[in-house]
Design a protein around this motif. Sequence first.
Motif, mmCIF file in Angstrom:
data_model
loop_
_atom_site.group_PDB
_atom_site.id
_atom_site.type_symbol
_atom_site.label_atom_id
_atom_site.label_comp_id
_atom_site.label_asym_id
_atom_site.label_seq_id
_atom_site.Cartn_x
_atom_site.Cartn_y
_atom_site.Cartn_z
ATOM 1 N N SER A 32 89.078 -1.788 16.092
ATOM 2 C CA SER A 32 89.509 -2.752 15.080
ATOM 3 C C SER A 32 90.396 -3.851 15.650
ATOM 4 O O SER A 32 90.603 -4.882 14.997
ATOM 5 N N ASN A 33 90.909 -3.640 16.871
ATOM 6 C CA ASN A 33 91.871 -4.613 17.400
ATOM 7 C C ASN A 33 91.606 -4.980 18.862
ATOM 8 O O ASN A 33 92.515 -5.367 19.597
ATOM 9 N N GLY A 34 90.365 -4.843 19.268
ATOM 10 C CA GLY A 34 90.021 -5.189 20.649
ATOM 11 C C GLY A 34 88.807 -6.087 20.721
ATOM 12 O O GLY A 34 87.995 -6.149 19.791
ATOM 13 N N ALA A 35 88.688 -6.822 21.815
ATOM 14 C CA ALA A 35 87.539 -7.696 22.051
ATOM 15 C C ALA A 35 87.188 -7.667 23.523
ATOM 16 O O ALA A 35 88.065 -7.504 24.392
ATOM 17 N N VAL A 36 85.913 -7.821 23.788
ATOM 18 C CA VAL A 36 85.408 -7.837 25.162
ATOM 19 C C VAL A 36 84.660 -9.144 25.404
ATOM 20 O O VAL A 36 83.914 -9.601 24.540
ATOM 21 N N PHE A 37 84.915 -9.733 26.567
ATOM 22 C CA PHE A 37 84.071 -10.818 27.077
ATOM 23 C C PHE A 37 83.332 -10.264 28.286
ATOM 24 O O PHE A 37 83.957 -9.894 29.284
ATOM 25 N N GLN A 38 81.999 -10.189 28.177
ATOM 26 C CA GLN A 38 81.176 -9.665 29.266
ATOM 27 C C GLN A 38 80.392 -10.817 29.889
ATOM 28 O O GLN A 38 79.458 -11.335 29.280
ATOM 29 N N PRO A 39 80.769 -11.264 31.090
ATOM 30 C CA PRO A 39 80.021 -12.368 31.720
ATOM 31 C C PRO A 39 78.546 -12.014 31.889
ATOM 32 O O PRO A 39 78.200 -10.866 32.196
ATOM 33 N N THR A 40 77.691 -13.003 31.683
ATOM 34 C CA THR A 40 76.250 -12.788 31.829
ATOM 35 C C THR A 40 75.888 -12.468 33.268
ATOM 36 O O THR A 40 75.021 -11.628 33.534
ATOM 37 N N SER A 41 76.544 -13.131 34.197
ATOM 38 C CA SER A 41 76.290 -12.927 35.626
ATOM 39 C C SER A 41 77.592 -12.532 36.322
ATOM 40 O O SER A 41 78.685 -12.733 35.769
ATOM 41 N N THR A 42 77.466 -11.976 37.509
ATOM 42 C CA THR A 42 78.669 -11.647 38.264
ATOM 43 C C THR A 42 79.455 -12.924 38.556
ATOM 44 O O THR A 42 78.870 -14.000 38.732
ATOM 45 N N LEU A 43 80.745 -12.799 38.592
ATOM 46 C CA LEU A 43 81.599 -13.936 38.896
ATOM 47 C C LEU A 43 81.539 -14.258 40.388
ATOM 48 O O LEU A 43 81.069 -13.457 41.197
ATOM 49 N N ALA A 44 82.006 -15.436 40.734
ATOM 50 C CA ALA A 44 82.025 -15.834 42.145
ATOM 51 C C ALA A 44 83.207 -15.187 42.856
ATOM 52 O O ALA A 44 84.234 -14.892 42.250
ATOM 53 N N TYR A 45 83.044 -14.965 44.154
ATOM 54 C CA TYR A 45 84.134 -14.426 44.953
ATOM 55 C C TYR A 45 85.264 -15.452 45.095
ATOM 56 O O TYR A 45 85.041 -16.665 45.103
ATOM 57 N N ASN A 46 86.485 -14.933 45.215
ATOM 58 C CA ASN A 46 87.650 -15.741 45.586
ATOM 59 C C ASN A 46 87.761 -17.015 44.743
ATOM 60 O O ASN A 46 87.967 -18.110 45.261
ATOM 61 N N THR A 47 87.616 -16.856 43.435
ATOM 62 C CA THR A 47 87.561 -17.999 42.520
ATOM 63 C C THR A 47 88.510 -17.777 41.352
ATOM 64 O O THR A 47 88.623 -16.659 40.838
ATOM 65 N N ALA A 48 89.173 -18.851 40.932
ATOM 66 C CA ALA A 48 90.096 -18.783 39.795
ATOM 67 C C ALA A 48 89.340 -19.002 38.486
ATOM 68 O O ALA A 48 88.494 -19.899 38.388
ATOM 69 N N TYR A 49 89.648 -18.189 37.497
ATOM 70 C CA TYR A 49 89.040 -18.286 36.166
ATOM 71 C C TYR A 49 90.128 -18.353 35.108
ATOM 72 O O TYR A 49 91.255 -17.875 35.315
ATOM 73 N N ASN A 50 89.768 -18.944 33.968
ATOM 74 C CA ASN A 50 90.686 -19.072 32.845
ATOM 75 C C ASN A 50 90.043 -18.507 31.593
ATOM 76 O O ASN A 50 88.983 -18.981 31.162
#
Length: 206
Positions: free
Chosen positions: A58-76
């Motif tokens: 009831s109080n959680g959310a998930v963001f599941q990227p469609t593809s793997t993220l890039a190495y050594n990269t900053a995300y927001n």
Amino acid sequence: PPTVTATNPSNGATSVSISQTILVTFSKSINLSTINSTNITLTQGVTPITGTVYAVGSNGAVFQPTSTLAYNTAYNLTISTGIQDTATVPNSLAGSVTVNFTTIADSSPLSVASVSPSNTSTDVSVISPILVTFNKAVNPATLITANITLTASSSYLLTITPLGTTAVLIQSNSQLNYASLHVLQLTSGIQDTLGNPLTGAPYTSL
């Protein structure tokens, strides 16, 4: 109003897995219809990252990227005030929340995946170029004659042309010698885009 009590990864996290499932926990029950890809977004710089957003409990959310993220990269990760609780008169998230994290560096070794003509080939044309394919993206600035040589009785002058991100075409500026053993050598000066050197170097193909 609801607040964000935790995220995984947390703000400022480093060495985050490129397969990370992103979890957001709120302080109270959330209207599930507001847990969507408009209100929870992931970007790399100004580039949106596609993914699936869904509620957990009831109080959680998930963001599941469609593809793997890039190495050594900053995300927001941004959680907007479009998130609301389940009150009769809904309360919006107290304020937009931004979570910054950086993925793990790629420490996997750079290696040669294939060479054409293949090692120990015979009856190769004297005007044949050589195609080398690597197992991952290569820094094109390292694909130079200091790191790639072709010799028979002497060294050849070469034209080296990167192809895409993972291959290089090597062409002698003169016709190859007939009926001669030729040796292609690749040094550890060849690196991937994160500076990991070619393993097994000097790599030699005959």
